[in-house]
Write a protein that holds these residues in place. Structure first.
Motif, PDB file in Angstrom:
ATOM      1  N   GLY B 259       0.847  -1.182   0.000  1.00  0.00           N
ATOM      2  CA  GLY B 259       0.000   0.000   0.000  1.00  0.00           C
ATOM      3  C   GLY B 259       0.881   1.230   0.000  1.00  0.00           C
ATOM      4  N   VAL B 260       0.367   2.294  -0.588  1.00  0.00           N
ATOM      5  CA  VAL B 260       1.151   3.511  -0.744  1.00  0.00           C
ATOM      6  C   VAL B 260       1.362   4.202   0.607  1.00  0.00           C
ATOM      7  N   GLY B 261       0.658   3.723   1.632  1.00  0.00           N
ATOM      8  CA  GLY B 261       0.879   4.225   2.979  1.00  0.00           C
ATOM      9  C   GLY B 261       2.165   3.710   3.601  1.00  0.00           C
ATOM     10  N   GLY B 262       2.791   2.721   2.937  1.00  0.00           N
ATOM     11  CA  GLY B 262       4.071   2.213   3.417  1.00  0.00           C
ATOM     12  C   GLY B 262       4.031   0.785   3.941  1.00  0.00           C
ATOM     13  N   GLY B 263       2.846   0.195   3.974  1.00  0.00           N
ATOM     14  CA  GLY B 263       2.730  -1.183   4.442  1.00  0.00           C
ATOM     15  C   GLY B 263       2.868  -2.202   3.330  1.00  0.00           C
ATOM     16  N   ILE B 264       3.394  -3.363   3.662  1.00  0.00           N
ATOM     17  CA  ILE B 264       3.367  -4.523   2.754  1.00  0.00           C
ATOM     18  C   ILE B 264       2.997  -5.747   3.584  1.00  0.00           C
ATOM     19  N   VAL B 265       2.040  -6.521   3.102  1.00  0.00           N
ATOM     20  CA  VAL B 265       1.757  -7.812   3.736  1.00  0.00           C
ATOM     21  C   VAL B 265       2.271  -8.920   2.821  1.00  0.00           C
ATOM     22  N   ALA B 266       2.661 -10.042   3.429  1.00  0.00           N
ATOM     23  CA  ALA B 266       3.112 -11.187   2.649  1.00  0.00           C
ATOM     24  C   ALA B 266       2.643 -12.457   3.333  1.00  0.00           C
ATOM     25  N   VAL B 267       2.480 -13.491   2.540  1.00  0.00           N
ATOM     26  CA  VAL B 267       1.942 -14.759   3.047  1.00  0.00           C
ATOM     27  C   VAL B 267       2.922 -15.890   2.740  1.00  0.00           C
ATOM     28  N   VAL B 268       3.226 -16.689   3.770  1.00  0.00           N
ATOM     29  CA  VAL B 268       3.960 -17.937   3.536  1.00  0.00           C
ATOM     30  C   VAL B 268       2.948 -19.066   3.707  1.00  0.00           C
ATOM     31  N   PRO B 269       2.471 -19.640   2.594  1.00  0.00           N
ATOM     32  CA  PRO B 269       1.375 -20.613   2.705  1.00  0.00           C
ATOM     33  C   PRO B 269       1.693 -21.736   3.705  1.00  0.00           C
ATOM     34  N   GLN B 270       0.714 -22.070   4.490  1.00  0.00           N
ATOM     35  CA  GLN B 270       0.809 -23.105   5.523  1.00  0.00           C
ATOM     36  C   GLN B 270       1.692 -22.726   6.712  1.00  0.00           C
ATOM     37  N   LYS B 271       2.233 -21.531   6.695  1.00  0.00           N
ATOM     38  CA  LYS B 271       3.189 -21.203   7.758  1.00  0.00           C
ATOM     39  C   LYS B 271       2.893 -19.910   8.507  1.00  0.00           C
ATOM     40  N   MET B 272       2.760 -18.798   7.770  1.00  0.00           N
ATOM     41  CA  MET B 272       2.695 -17.524   8.490  1.00  0.00           C
ATOM     42  C   MET B 272       2.230 -16.387   7.583  1.00  0.00           C
ATOM     43  N   ALA B 273       1.922 -15.271   8.234  1.00  0.00           N
ATOM     44  CA  ALA B 273       1.716 -14.022   7.514  1.00  0.00           C
ATOM     45  C   ALA B 273       2.654 -12.991   8.118  1.00  0.00           C
ATOM     46  N   ILE B 274       3.073 -12.053   7.273  1.00  0.00           N
ATOM     47  CA  ILE B 274       4.063 -11.062   7.668  1.00  0.00           C
ATOM     48  C   ILE B 274       3.527  -9.683   7.299  1.00  0.00           C
ATOM     49  N   CYS B 275       3.841  -8.686   8.122  1.00  0.00           N
ATOM     50  CA  CYS B 275       3.596  -7.311   7.679  1.00  0.00           C
ATOM     51  C   CYS B 275       4.789  -6.460   8.033  1.00  0.00           C
ATOM     52  N   VAL B 276       5.187  -5.606   7.089  1.00  0.00           N
ATOM     53  CA  VAL B 276       6.290  -4.694   7.328  1.00  0.00           C
ATOM     54  C   VAL B 276       5.810  -3.285   6.982  1.00  0.00           C
ATOM     55  N   TYR B 277       6.331  -2.310   7.721  1.00  0.00           N
ATOM     56  CA  TYR B 277       5.920  -0.918   7.487  1.00  0.00           C
ATOM     57  C   TYR B 277       7.125   0.014   7.437  1.00  0.00           C
ATOM     58  N   SER B 278       7.179   0.815   6.428  1.00  0.00           N
ATOM     59  CA  SER B 278       8.178   1.894   6.321  1.00  0.00           C
ATOM     60  C   SER B 278       7.670   2.803   5.207  1.00  0.00           C
ATOM     61  N   PRO B 279       7.420   4.067   5.501  1.00  0.00           N
ATOM     62  CA  PRO B 279       6.622   4.872   4.576  1.00  0.00           C
ATOM     63  C   PRO B 279       7.347   5.391   3.337  1.00  0.00           C
TER      64      PRO B 279
END
Lengths: 306, 306, 306, 306
Positions: B259-279
């Motif tokens: 997202g242009v707000g600076g967030g990115i989400v990512a998915v590791v199937p069967q394992k986890m979800a990740i979110c990172v933020y830096s604008p």
């Protein structure tokens, strides 16, 4: 472990109604003479076993699947330097579009559209000179452990004589100075690599290194780094089916690369490589039944990477 | 299992030199006031544990990450019918391009570019009428188990007042009859969903169902089918980062959405979800440091899907 | 009648400050060696008198001005049949763009962009075979009553060796089956016609038939019909300066055709033909000073067609 | 002097077979209700006489012919400053295309496509504020010496309610900051000017100043400079018929402007203005019979500018 033999049989049955659809490639006479009803599918597990159905001994021209071999060799030789000459983004356009080349100064979107594969072959030509095609063929021999694989002279000549669109591409790219060798030398190699004849067994075997972190499992020889293998898989997922790449990822969910000869290869990382063959194509130039067979396969086995 | 806490610390160190690069989104005043040096990263494992670094309580506007929520709701409601109105191919163009809309009769390339997300919101509006935004917000509450999440009125108003490009998109699409509701109703909801404020903990939590075959792991409730969950992941991989989607797949190797707000989400199937933020954003409008942090993460953990 | 001699002198003075601007064509070495400061202008009235200023004996390569000669010959030979193979609309794009060819199935927008001129030369080749260039040259000899005019071998070879963009165009068009002869045969003729060397006197003389309803005024021989002459003039007005055609019509207000060698011809129907030469080009590839000189000319004489 | 009355009669006969072709504009209900078989043609000589055939009292909506009036007013007010906001090149694209706007940063190609006319109306709005439409209408009253001319409320409302494509254009341009006033204010004026109702007599009369160096012949009042009048004529020739402008120049050979309501105006510099009306349109959105009638007229009278 799923019963792959049974699954292949199920797939063969379920695709039958589709044989009335699609259209064999006819842009060159040599391609249009294939048997439109042919079907073959091979699964090569990482350690040993393989499963086959249909006419898996029948050799067909690998066409754009060759782009995986040449990109692998070029990535091995040039590493990240290669990205300066060919990008790794989906193009959103047909395989032979010239539009983006003009807007993007002769840098092809990715190595799996024709423009990008031609630049890749040019990059190999700068290293291997007159031995470039020989080097590509030897790489295929190593991957398959089968030195009988050759290109088909008739298809090669036919491609060469009718390759106006590809000649347009290379001339366009050269006008932007992104081709470093003689146009004719590069195109001879390019058309030869497209004309290499392989069957589904050989193709499934040849892609196994991409399921195995870049290491040829038979010889236990690292051909490329694990990171490079991942990147080739990523590229196959995002760009392997031209302007149907999104649809293939969506429905099949595996890295794959199609050829206009009717073949599609796919990789299940850490597990197996697959090849399916059926020469009738959908409107984007990918094997119609091949795509469906792979969709059925991942649905039945739950082997999508997602 | 890797020591995720240590890995997050390593990542935080290694990204420090990059803070001088990139540029905070400034197309609306309300976005340009964030702290450019902020960084946060959250990992939410499928069963229980989570790991965090940086200012993971800081809420930012989720912007285009909201497209994952609306597409999930629309896919759940319409199934394959939805494909008639929005395709699932990478566009090869920036997030707000109108070019393909004109060549392709108002059918957006995919639901993760603005045009496609607007059609998705319109499809939801046909069902949920004046409760559409409320429905979206409730879905986020369910996913995060946190009903405090709201949209930011200032950002919403700012988006609304400066949203000429998006107004151009929706008018263009409506001229092709692919918008069924009042433009203003749809755009209010669209701009509100973009203005939802979440932190990295909440966002990582909210994506977990995509790592879990479509089932909310906490409530053990199937939100969508496993097949639908795979398809959303495939779409995030091929289309989640606009015209940098190929690069993200290539370097990170995970389904993700920025997202242009600076967030990115990512998915590791069967394992986890990740979110990172830096604008601070790169030239394609994705978080520059966020992208690098995820690349470091998959390199260190070997968790790419390829 | 205006005092043309005085007007030419005024123009020569007024253009002096512009010699610091523009850039000589350098895409082939043979073109880049011209004297950047050269200037010549010739006015040939319909009946008899002519006026000249500057180095009007200096021969330069006519480049795209040759497209007027080949289109005239092709229109004479094919009539309206020609329109099936080349349209007569402004392209809105640079002279060597491939974009529209791809969207419009290999039918060039008009005969005054490279793609269209190549199709025109191909159409002539179907009639005149190996004598095609000879036929074009003889036509120029007839128009100028000067059989000494030849092409320049060095420029021809240079064009031929560096003509990747034009080779891209012809291959692209041939892929749509809109080239009927051997690519090499057509391109040899095309590059030769571009390399024909003429001075401003000869070029002004050669265009007089277009000011005279298609009839060569000296020999009183009807070369084409009055209607065809009008259409060529219309085409020069709408398409004669690539993506600066509108600007030329706007500022000069005469049918005209420019060449990258620095020449521009213009026609005042029923009155005269003009040629101006100055090799430094503006950003659209038209003579910068030549364009200004013609603008001054129509301003001073009030001879615009509007 | 040709016998214009007879020529008009001949034209009326010769166009009869074409009434089966073409299609009345139906993008708004209010336009689709016209009589498809209507035909009218008026010739207004510079000094005095006029000739008419058909239903020349029938008023129709002038639609894009209004762009000539607004561009004239804006050129008069801004002079060359206007070129910074709208170019004067043919676009090679349909009247409502958004593609070039995106590639060219919101600067429309010319004032005779919708995007350019909207910018022109915005430029007038900056000067005349809430009196902008009144100013345009008064200008038409002056040109025709007929203050009864008004816009049609039903057509205006219909345009306004269905003007999604134009709303897309103005929002797109505003996103590039090339619209300086409120979108709704500009669009109200724009849709009103399109809805002005005039007959062929009035329209022929209104264009006479462009045949007369910018001076209203009745009042002998200079409305714009001779140079500006020429430039408007040049623009009508190169851009007056969207992507059929080249064809119109080629076949008719006069500066002209068409409207989707079925009217076409044309100018013979120093001689006359013409208006023809027939509501069935060709595929480029120009009056099919109107275009043919003008082609017959210039063929019979030899009055092309070329």
């Amino acid at each position: 472990m799923p019963n792959y033999a049974d699954i292949l049989k199920e797939i063969e049955e379920e695709i039958q109604p589709l044989f009335s659809q699609g259209k064999v490639a006819d842009y060159i006479p040599a391609l249009s003479t294939v048997n439109a009803e042919d079907f073959a599918m091979s699964i090569q597990l990482l350690y040993g076993k393989s499963y086959h159905i249909g006419n898996t001994q029948h050799k067909f021209s690998i066409q754009s699947i060759s782009k995986v071999f040449t990109f692998t060799l070029a990535l091995k030789a040039y590493g990240k330097e290669l990205y300066k000459r060919v990008n790794h983004e989906p193009s959103g356009n047909p395989f032979n579009s010239l539009v983006q080349l003009e807007y993007e100064n002769g840098i092809p979107r990715n190595p799996f559209i024709n423009a990008g594969a031609i630049v890749t072959t040019d990059a190999l030509t700068s290293i291997y000179k007159e031995n470039t095609f020989h080097t590509i063929l030897e790489f295929i021999h190593t991957l398959t452990n089968d030195s009988s694989i050759q290109y088909d002279e008739t298809i090669f000549c036919s491609e060469y004589q009718h390759g106006y669109r590809n000649m347009a591409l290379i001339n366009m790219i050269k006008s932007y100075k992104n081709i470093h060798n003689e146009i004719d030398d590069v195109m001879q190699t390019y058309f030869k690599q497209c004309s290499v004849m392989m069957n589904t067994q050989q193709l499934a075997q040849s892609m196994l290194f991409l399921a195995n972190h870049g290491t040829n499992p038979k010889a236990n020889e690292a051909l490329i780094t694990p990171s490079q293998a991942k990147r080739i898989n990523a590229l196959m997922l995002t760009c392997g089916h031209y302007d149907a790449s999104g649809d293939f990822a969506y429905k099949v969910g595996l890295p794959g690369k199609s050829g206009v000869g009717g073949g599609i290869v796919a990789v299940v990382p850490q597990k197996m490589a697959i090849c399916v063959y059926s020469p009738k194509l959908n409107s984007q130039g990918n094997s119609l039944i091949g795509t469906k067979a792979l969709e059925l396969f991942t649905t039945k086995t739950n082997l999508s990477i997602f």
